[in-house]
Design a protein around this motif. Structure first.
Motif, PDB file in Angstrom:
ATOM      1  N   TYR A   1       2.373  -7.407  -2.537  1.00 34.37           N
ATOM      2  CA  TYR A   1       1.213  -8.486  -2.522  1.00 34.37           C
ATOM      3  C   TYR A   1       2.036  -9.423  -3.968  1.00 34.37           C
TER       4      TYR A   1
ATOM      5  N   ALA B   1      -7.694 -12.031   3.648  1.00 32.54           N
ATOM      6  CA  ALA B   1      -8.146 -12.327   3.041  1.00 32.54           C
ATOM      7  C   ALA B   1      -6.992 -13.540   2.363  1.00 32.54           C
TER       8      ALA B   1
ATOM      9  N   ASP C   1      -4.548  -0.140   6.447  1.00 35.51           N
ATOM     10  CA  ASP C   1      -6.049  -1.289   6.334  1.00 35.51           C
ATOM     11  C   ASP C   1      -6.264  -2.020   5.397  1.00 35.51           C
ATOM     12  N   GLY C   2      -6.145  -1.729   3.973  1.00 33.62           N
ATOM     13  CA  GLY C   2      -6.144  -2.164   2.702  1.00 33.62           C
ATOM     14  C   GLY C   2      -5.499  -3.429   2.639  1.00 33.62           C
TER      15      GLY C   2
ATOM     16  N   ARG D   1      -6.626  -9.590  -5.125  1.00 34.33           N
ATOM     17  CA  ARG D   1      -7.832  -9.433  -4.412  1.00 34.33           C
ATOM     18  C   ARG D   1      -8.421 -10.498  -5.406  1.00 34.33           C
TER      19      ARG D   1
ATOM     20  N   GLY E   1       0.930  -1.095  -0.482  1.00 28.14           N
ATOM     21  CA  GLY E   1      -0.419   0.137  -0.087  1.00 28.14           C
ATOM     22  C   GLY E   1       0.913   1.428   0.218  1.00 28.14           C
TER      23      GLY E   1
ATOM     24  N   CYS F   1      -1.962  -3.987  -5.691  1.00 31.19           N
ATOM     25  CA  CYS F   1      -2.168  -5.477  -6.750  1.00 31.19           C
ATOM     26  C   CYS F   1      -3.541  -5.522  -6.140  1.00 31.19           C
TER      27      CYS F   1
HETATM   28  P1  ADP Z   1      -3.281   0.737   2.517  1.00 29.74           P
HETATM   29  O1  ADP Z   1      -2.737  -0.645   2.856  1.00 29.74           O
HETATM   30  O2  ADP Z   1      -1.791   1.857   2.591  1.00 29.74           O
HETATM   31  O3  ADP Z   1      -4.334   1.117   2.736  1.00 29.74           O
HETATM   32  P2  ADP Z   1      -4.134  -0.001  -0.336  1.00 29.74           P
HETATM   33  O4  ADP Z   1      -5.906  -0.216   0.599  1.00 29.74           O
HETATM   34  O5  ADP Z   1      -3.723   0.357  -1.560  1.00 29.74           O
HETATM   35  O6  ADP Z   1      -2.903  -0.110   0.917  1.00 29.74           O
HETATM   36  O7  ADP Z   1      -3.942  -2.242   0.223  1.00 29.74           O
HETATM   37  C1  ADP Z   1      -2.946  -1.989  -0.410  1.00 29.74           C
HETATM   38  C2  ADP Z   1      -3.019  -4.333  -1.472  1.00 29.74           C
HETATM   39  O8  ADP Z   1      -3.934  -4.694  -0.736  1.00 29.74           O
HETATM   40  C3  ADP Z   1      -4.222  -3.457  -2.567  1.00 29.74           C
HETATM   41  O9  ADP Z   1      -3.194  -3.626  -3.492  1.00 29.74           O
HETATM   42  C4  ADP Z   1      -4.199  -5.433  -2.885  1.00 29.74           C
HETATM   43  O10 ADP Z   1      -3.430  -5.953  -3.031  1.00 29.74           O
HETATM   44  C5  ADP Z   1      -4.909  -5.268  -0.958  1.00 29.74           C
HETATM   45  N1  ADP Z   1      -5.884  -5.687  -0.751  1.00 29.74           N
HETATM   46  C6  ADP Z   1      -6.497  -4.914   0.090  1.00 29.74           C
HETATM   47  N2  ADP Z   1      -7.998  -5.656  -0.006  1.00 29.74           N
HETATM   48  C7  ADP Z   1      -8.197  -6.272  -0.565  1.00 29.74           C
HETATM   49  C8  ADP Z   1      -9.293  -7.236  -0.306  1.00 29.74           C
HETATM   50  N3  ADP Z   1     -10.216  -6.607   0.473  1.00 29.74           N
HETATM   51  N4  ADP Z   1      -8.854  -7.985  -0.534  1.00 29.74           N
HETATM   52  C9  ADP Z   1      -7.476  -8.844  -0.522  1.00 29.74           C
HETATM   53  N5  ADP Z   1      -6.326  -8.488  -1.111  1.00 29.74           N
HETATM   54  C10 ADP Z   1      -6.892  -7.057  -0.784  1.00 29.74           C
END
Ligand code: ADP
Ligand code: F6P
Length: 329
Positions: free
Chosen positions: A40, A117, A109-110, A83, A9, A79
């Motif tokens: 990822y 997952a 959080d993402g 997802r 992220g 990435c």
């Molecule tokens: P951050 O960690 O800074 O909040 P992001 O929201 O961009 O960053 O999330 C980082 C990465 O985590 C995404 O590009 C994706 O690969 C993965 N990711 C985010 N949400 C999900 C999800 N619901 N299921 C699977 N992978 C996820």
């Protein structure tokens, strides 16, 4: 045990210090660490940071001097493939192929949603370290990178104040925080700003103009307004337009700080936090914990289920906002 570590992220100052801590903490206890490149994406594609001997295991020397550098030497990415179940399945196969039995995810959080997952496909321990400038995760008082972002923003406001005061102007300074006003609120207090607009409270333009008129009547000659990018109206540019239309009594200028806040050498606070949490993540893995984030609450290291870290909004204490108001008279 061979532990994988990745940064995912948005980058945050202190991520390198956290990787360094993971490597050294594991090494000190007789375990190996591999650095997965580009978050990822590196896991899906099997891309690793080179080790000292041409292999992929990192040694304490591989991470020498990493603590003081911003960004992430492992690189980060977003990435979309991860997802999808197929992408995560591929990542699990890469882990197996390289004998990686546990994973440390440094991110926001993402990234933690992704880690949750991934647990459907990988049965070994997965532990998170909160790496984001936003300070928007529950289960820790502060996230790695927040202190540095606030330092950068505060220094910027200090510099702008010189021009604001010389020209008797108001500056609207937009800081990061799509869903959180933490950077904005703490920067506002640290920089003696007159007002702050954050996602947690409504942005009431007529009330703001009344307040600015009162400040002017009381003899204020410059105003610093800190605006979170995710405030109710959607940032400083929009607010600027609306304040102009509503008769703002000060000539205004807008500055969007943007990604400046994500870079720079980490503060001592971020380096220390990153080191404590990287070490705690290794401890958690060796104790068999999984699906948790290492955080610090008060002065205690605590472990919170990953799902809980992003389940709710991390509140900014109303007393803190009241203090800000009392200071801006
Ligand atoms: P951050 O960690 O800074 O909040 P992001 O929201 O961009 O960053 O999330 C980082 C990465 O985590 C995404 O590009 C994706 O690969 C993965 N990711 C985010 N949400 C999900 C999800 N619901 N299921 C699977 N992978 C996820
Ligand atoms: O999550 C960290 C953060 O810096 C947010 O405050 C901001 O909204 C976002 O990342 C910007 O991300 P990028 O420009 O990397 O897409």
């Amino acid at each position: 045990m061979r532990i994988g570590v990745l940064c995912s992220g948005g980058d945050a100052p202190g991520m390198n210090a956290c990787v360094r801590a993971v490597v050294r903490s594991a090494f000190a206890r007789g375990h190996q660490v591999v650095g997965i490149r580009r978050g990822y994406r590196g896991l899906v594609e099997g891309s690793f940071y080179p080790g000292e001997d041409g292999g992929i295991d990192l040694t304490p020397r591989s991470v020498s001097d990493w603590g003081r550098h911003g960004g992430t030497f492992l690189h980060s990415s977003r990435c979309p493939e991860f997802r999808e179940p197929e992408g995560r399945q591929r990542a699990a196969a890469v882990m197996k192929e390289h004998g990686i039995e546990a994973l440390v995810v440094i991110g926001g959080d993402g990234s933690f949603r992704g880690a949750t997952a991934f647990a459907e496909h990988f049965s070994g321990p997965i532990v998170g370290c909160p790496g984001t400038i936003d300070n928007d995760l529950l289960g820790t008082d502060f996230t790695i990178g927040f202190s540095t972002a606030v330092r950068t923003a505060t220094e910027a406001v200090d510099m702008l104040r010189d021009t604001a005061e010389s020209h008797e102007r108001m500056f609207l300074i937009e800081v990061m925080g799509r869903h959180s006003g933490y950077i904005a609120a703490i920067t506002a207090l640290a920089s003696s700003a007159e007002t702050v607009c954050i996602p947690e409270t409504p942005t009431d333009v007529p009330a703001l103009v009344d307040y600015l008129r009162r400040l002017k009547d009381r003899g204020k000659t410059s105003v610093m307004m800190i605006v979170a990018e995710g405030d109710e109206l959607g940032g400083a540019e929009i607010l600027h337009g609306q304040l102009e239309e509503a008769g703002c009594p000060f000539p205004m200028r807008v500055l969007i700080l943007g990604h400046l806040q994500r870079g720079g050498c980490p503060t001592p606070e971020d380096r220390v936090l990153a080191t404590q949490l990287g070490d705690a993540a290794v401890t958690a893995i060796l104790e068999g914990k999984t699906g948790v984030m290492a955080g610090i609450v008060g002065s205690e290291v605590v472990f919170t289920p990953l799902e809980e870290t992003y389940a709710g909004h991390k509140p900014i204490a109303p007393e803190f906002l009241e203090l800000l108001e009392r200071m801006a008279v």
